[in-house]
Design a protein around this motif. Structure first.
Motif, PDB file in Angstrom:
ATOM      1  N   ALA A 169     -15.011 -13.035   2.648  1.00  0.00           N
ATOM      2  CA  ALA A 169     -14.660 -14.221   1.873  1.00  0.00           C
ATOM      3  C   ALA A 169     -13.450 -13.889   1.006  1.00  0.00           C
ATOM      4  O   ALA A 169     -13.321 -12.762   0.516  1.00  0.00           O
ATOM      5  N   TYR A 170     -12.582 -14.873   0.800  1.00  0.00           N
ATOM      6  CA  TYR A 170     -11.334 -14.651   0.067  1.00  0.00           C
ATOM      7  C   TYR A 170     -11.089 -15.788  -0.926  1.00  0.00           C
ATOM      8  O   TYR A 170     -11.333 -16.962  -0.616  1.00  0.00           O
ATOM      9  N   VAL A 171     -10.578 -15.422  -2.090  1.00  0.00           N
ATOM     10  CA  VAL A 171     -10.083 -16.397  -3.067  1.00  0.00           C
ATOM     11  C   VAL A 171      -8.626 -16.051  -3.351  1.00  0.00           C
ATOM     12  O   VAL A 171      -8.321 -14.933  -3.773  1.00  0.00           O
ATOM     13  N   HIS A 172      -7.752 -17.003  -3.076  1.00  0.00           N
ATOM     14  CA  HIS A 172      -6.329 -16.820  -3.354  1.00  0.00           C
ATOM     15  C   HIS A 172      -6.069 -17.333  -4.769  1.00  0.00           C
ATOM     16  O   HIS A 172      -6.127 -18.541  -5.027  1.00  0.00           O
ATOM     17  N   GLU A 188     -11.260 -19.107   1.293  1.00  0.00           N
ATOM     18  CA  GLU A 188     -11.688 -19.186   2.693  1.00  0.00           C
ATOM     19  C   GLU A 188     -12.684 -18.076   3.003  1.00  0.00           C
ATOM     20  O   GLU A 188     -12.745 -17.059   2.310  1.00  0.00           O
ATOM     21  N   ALA A 189     -13.479 -18.283   4.050  1.00  0.00           N
ATOM     22  CA  ALA A 189     -14.445 -17.276   4.500  1.00  0.00           C
ATOM     23  C   ALA A 189     -14.514 -17.310   6.011  1.00  0.00           C
ATOM     24  O   ALA A 189     -14.446 -18.391   6.626  1.00  0.00           O
ATOM     25  N   VAL A 200     -14.871 -21.318   6.665  1.00  0.00           N
ATOM     26  CA  VAL A 200     -15.135 -22.120   5.467  1.00  0.00           C
ATOM     27  C   VAL A 200     -13.842 -22.180   4.663  1.00  0.00           C
ATOM     28  O   VAL A 200     -13.225 -21.144   4.396  1.00  0.00           O
ATOM     29  N   TRP A 201     -13.456 -23.390   4.284  1.00  0.00           N
ATOM     30  CA  TRP A 201     -12.221 -23.590   3.522  1.00  0.00           C
ATOM     31  C   TRP A 201     -12.517 -24.423   2.280  1.00  0.00           C
ATOM     32  O   TRP A 201     -13.248 -25.420   2.350  1.00  0.00           O
ATOM     33  N   ILE A 213     -17.235 -19.893  -2.982  1.00  0.00           N
ATOM     34  CA  ILE A 213     -16.979 -19.602  -1.576  1.00  0.00           C
ATOM     35  C   ILE A 213     -18.098 -18.766  -0.965  1.00  0.00           C
ATOM     36  O   ILE A 213     -18.505 -18.980   0.186  1.00  0.00           O
ATOM     37  N   MET A 214     -18.655 -17.829  -1.728  1.00  0.00           N
ATOM     38  CA  MET A 214     -19.716 -16.979  -1.200  1.00  0.00           C
ATOM     39  C   MET A 214     -20.992 -17.770  -0.936  1.00  0.00           C
ATOM     40  O   MET A 214     -21.687 -17.539   0.063  1.00  0.00           O
TER      41      MET A 214
END
Length: 224
Positions: A169-172, A188-189, A200-201, A213-214
């Protein structure tokens, strides 16, 4: 004469050996057939139920495996009937033509999508993309490619998704800013299971937390 006698001695010894061997009873060879094993009695193992057999899940309506829209949110108007065909899915990328060709090579089968709006702050979109996987592990490859793109962006935090092996999972944290528009944050994940990849967006005008997101990624993977 001595050399000749030695040779005759060797020949004579060999002949005697052959005669002795010929007079012996032939040694019996073991049988080539194997004993028949008795088959176990009793009923065989119980077949897996539909809830336990993941293949049964993914062979049905893929849309039913998607998370449902939370109470208090608005269904996104771009979702349609919940299906994305190969052209519509390819159109989600910066080069649709190239992506379309890649999807044909990757044996794209189908894609299901759900999305909702959280007030005026956030948009959520979740996609399940299924591949035939006769010649490659396309679901895994797709997930890893998305992860590679996400990790190339600067100012990005990332975490492993529990229970997925290699899901991420990522957070920009740095928003996209264009004149005349509100800042656009993204998270996104990406993970996979069997022949299905999950995306997942989250897009928002406010910063997006790890928990947001998680939570979506973990709950969606539990349904697969």
């Amino acid at each position: 004469m001595i050399a000749g006698a030695a040779v005759l001695g060797v020949v004579a010894g060999s002949c005697v050996g052959y005669v002795i061997q010929a007079d012996r009873e032939p040694t019996k060879l073991p049988s080539l057939s194997q004993p028949v094993l008795a088959q176990a009695k009793g009923p065989g193992p119980e077949p897996l139920s539909a809830a336990q057999d993941r293949r049964v899940k993914t062979e049905g309506d893929l849309r039913k495996l998607l998370l449902t829209k939370p109470t208090g949110t608005k269904e996104a108007d771009w979702i349609g009937d919940g299906w994305l065909d190969i052209a519509a899915y390819a159109n989600e990328f910066t080069d649709p033509g190239e992506k379309f060709t890649d999807l044909v090579g990757d044996e794209f089968r189908r894609s299901a999508v759900v999305g909702w709006e959280v007030g005026s702050s956030y948009n959520v979109e979740i996609r399940l993309v299924q591949y035939r996987q006769e010649d490659s592990m396309a679901a895994l490859d797709s997930s890893l490619i998305h992860q590679g793109w996400a990790e190339e962006e600067t100012a990005t935090d990332s975490w492993s998704i529990p229970g997925t092996g290699d899901g991420m999972a990522y957070v920009h944290t740095r928003p996209d800013i264009e004149p005349g528009y509100l800042p656009q944050y993204t998270a996104e994940a990406h993970a996979w299971r069997g022949d299905v990849s999950m995306e997942v967006w989250i897009y928002g005008t406010k910063s997006i937390t790890k928990k947001m997101i998680m939570d979506l990624a973990e709950r969606q993977m539990e349904r697969l």
